[in-house]
Design a protein around this motif. Structure first.
Motif, PDB file in Angstrom:
ATOM      1  N   GLN A   1       0.853  -1.181   0.000  1.00  0.00           N
ATOM      2  CA  GLN A   1       0.000   0.000   0.000  1.00  0.00           C
ATOM      3  C   GLN A   1       0.899   1.245   0.000  1.00  0.00           C
ATOM      4  N   PRO A   2       0.350   2.430  -0.295  1.00  0.00           N
ATOM      5  CA  PRO A   2       1.157   3.653  -0.308  1.00  0.00           C
ATOM      6  C   PRO A   2       1.981   3.813   0.972  1.00  0.00           C
ATOM      7  N   GLY A   3       3.263   4.133   0.775  1.00  0.00           N
ATOM      8  CA  GLY A   3       4.174   4.350   1.892  1.00  0.00           C
ATOM      9  C   GLY A   3       4.824   3.091   2.433  1.00  0.00           C
ATOM     10  N   GLU A   4       4.353   1.919   2.046  1.00  0.00           N
ATOM     11  CA  GLU A   4       4.911   0.672   2.558  1.00  0.00           C
ATOM     12  C   GLU A   4       6.128   0.225   1.747  1.00  0.00           C
ATOM     13  N   GLY A   5       7.009  -0.503   2.392  1.00  0.00           N
ATOM     14  CA  GLY A   5       8.175  -1.087   1.733  1.00  0.00           C
ATOM     15  C   GLY A   5       9.152  -1.597   2.773  1.00  0.00           C
ATOM     16  N   PRO A   6      10.072  -2.447   2.359  1.00  0.00           N
ATOM     17  CA  PRO A   6      11.047  -2.984   3.306  1.00  0.00           C
ATOM     18  C   PRO A   6      12.098  -1.950   3.685  1.00  0.00           C
ATOM     19  N   GLY A   7      12.675  -2.096   4.868  1.00  0.00           N
ATOM     20  CA  GLY A   7      13.764  -1.237   5.291  1.00  0.00           C
ATOM     21  C   GLY A   7      15.031  -1.536   4.505  1.00  0.00           C
ATOM     22  N   ARG A   8      16.052  -0.674   4.702  1.00  0.00           N
ATOM     23  CA  ARG A   8      17.323  -0.866   3.996  1.00  0.00           C
ATOM     24  C   ARG A   8      17.942  -2.205   4.364  1.00  0.00           C
ATOM     25  N   HIS A   9      18.409  -2.903   3.339  1.00  0.00           N
ATOM     26  CA  HIS A   9      19.027  -4.213   3.521  1.00  0.00           C
ATOM     27  C   HIS A   9      19.960  -4.483   2.353  1.00  0.00           C
ATOM     28  N   TRP A  10      20.714  -5.569   2.428  1.00  0.00           N
ATOM     29  CA  TRP A  10      21.610  -5.955   1.328  1.00  0.00           C
ATOM     30  C   TRP A  10      21.611  -7.467   1.199  1.00  0.00           C
ATOM     31  N   HIS A  11      22.093  -7.929   0.054  1.00  0.00           N
ATOM     32  CA  HIS A  11      22.220  -9.353  -0.249  1.00  0.00           C
ATOM     33  C   HIS A  11      23.634  -9.615  -0.778  1.00  0.00           C
ATOM     34  N   PRO A  12      24.142 -10.848  -0.637  1.00  0.00           N
ATOM     35  CA  PRO A  12      25.460 -11.178  -1.194  1.00  0.00           C
ATOM     36  C   PRO A  12      25.381 -11.557  -2.676  1.00  0.00           C
ATOM     37  N   TYR A  13      24.370 -11.078  -3.353  1.00  0.00           N
ATOM     38  CA  TYR A  13      24.136 -11.312  -4.779  1.00  0.00           C
ATOM     39  C   TYR A  13      23.292 -10.146  -5.299  1.00  0.00           C
ATOM     40  N   ALA A  14      23.229  -9.998  -6.610  1.00  0.00           N
ATOM     41  CA  ALA A  14      22.459  -8.905  -7.212  1.00  0.00           C
ATOM     42  C   ALA A  14      20.953  -9.150  -7.075  1.00  0.00           C
ATOM     43  N   GLU A  15      20.190  -8.066  -7.092  1.00  0.00           N
ATOM     44  CA  GLU A  15      18.725  -8.145  -7.106  1.00  0.00           C
ATOM     45  C   GLU A  15      18.205  -7.306  -8.263  1.00  0.00           C
ATOM     46  N   THR A  16      17.159  -7.790  -8.899  1.00  0.00           N
ATOM     47  CA  THR A  16      16.495  -7.090  -9.996  1.00  0.00           C
ATOM     48  C   THR A  16      15.030  -6.920  -9.633  1.00  0.00           C
ATOM     49  N   TRP A  17      14.500  -5.700  -9.828  1.00  0.00           N
ATOM     50  CA  TRP A  17      13.096  -5.435  -9.541  1.00  0.00           C
ATOM     51  C   TRP A  17      12.357  -5.172 -10.843  1.00  0.00           C
ATOM     52  N   VAL A  18      11.175  -5.732 -10.946  1.00  0.00           N
ATOM     53  CA  VAL A  18      10.289  -5.474 -12.081  1.00  0.00           C
ATOM     54  C   VAL A  18       8.996  -4.910 -11.503  1.00  0.00           C
ATOM     55  N   VAL A  19       8.662  -3.678 -11.887  1.00  0.00           N
ATOM     56  CA  VAL A  19       7.435  -3.046 -11.398  1.00  0.00           C
ATOM     57  C   VAL A  19       6.281  -3.495 -12.301  1.00  0.00           C
ATOM     58  N   ILE A  20       5.324  -4.139 -11.702  1.00  0.00           N
ATOM     59  CA  ILE A  20       4.152  -4.628 -12.430  1.00  0.00           C
ATOM     60  C   ILE A  20       3.056  -3.568 -12.457  1.00  0.00           C
ATOM     61  N   GLU A  21       2.855  -2.910 -11.317  1.00  0.00           N
ATOM     62  CA  GLU A  21       1.802  -1.894 -11.206  1.00  0.00           C
ATOM     63  C   GLU A  21       2.200  -0.885 -10.145  1.00  0.00           C
ATOM     64  N   GLY A  22       1.930   0.384 -10.378  1.00  0.00           N
ATOM     65  CA  GLY A  22       2.191   1.421  -9.392  1.00  0.00           C
ATOM     66  C   GLY A  22       3.531   2.100  -9.597  1.00  0.00           C
ATOM     67  N   LEU A  23       3.954   2.816  -8.543  1.00  0.00           N
ATOM     68  CA  LEU A  23       5.222   3.555  -8.555  1.00  0.00           C
ATOM     69  C   LEU A  23       6.071   3.125  -7.366  1.00  0.00           C
TER      70      LEU A  23
END
Length: 120
Positions: A43-65
């Motif tokens: 929902q608006p304003g929601e999301g995970p806190g700052r974090h990291w992974h020992p590998y790359a991550e790719t995001w694909v936005v399906i809907e929204g901003l």
């Protein structure tokens, strides 16, 4: 998974749902795959806190901003956009729109390993 071929088949969304929400967590190693992902509905304003992974991550936005921060850089990605973040670089995203954000976070790993930097 329902298949006679090892490592193939359908994984029902209900089987990988996170809690009672709509988001899902797919761990590739559990299904014979070399990648993992989160399918997130925020929902608006929601999301995970700052974090990291020992590998790359790719995001694909399906809907929204999505407001995505990778290291010191912040950008906004909309439906159809793809963003990437390198291994070991802190990142996070937040629903920056007025409606639901549907985004897939693809982890270049058969398991999901993440270290959070902020307290939720």
């Amino acid at each position: 998974m329902n298949s006679t071929t090892p490592g193939s088949g359908i994984v029902a969304g209900a089987d990988i749902r996170i809690g009672t929400g709509r988001s899902r967590r797919f761990v590739g190693a559990e299904h014979g795959a070399e990648v993992s992902y989160f399918f997130v509905e925020n929902q608006p304003g929601e999301g995970p806190g700052r974090h990291w992974h020992p590998y790359a991550e790719t995001w694909v936005v399906i809907e929204g901003l999505a407001r995505i921060t990778v290291g010191e850089e912040t950008f906004v990605a909309g439906a159809g956009d793809t963003a990437t973040g390198p291994a070991f670089v802190p990142h996070c995203f937040t629903n920056a729109g007025d409606g639901v954000l549907r985004i897939i976070g693809i982890h270049a790993s058969a398991t999901i390993i993440q270290t959070f930097l902020d307290e939720d």
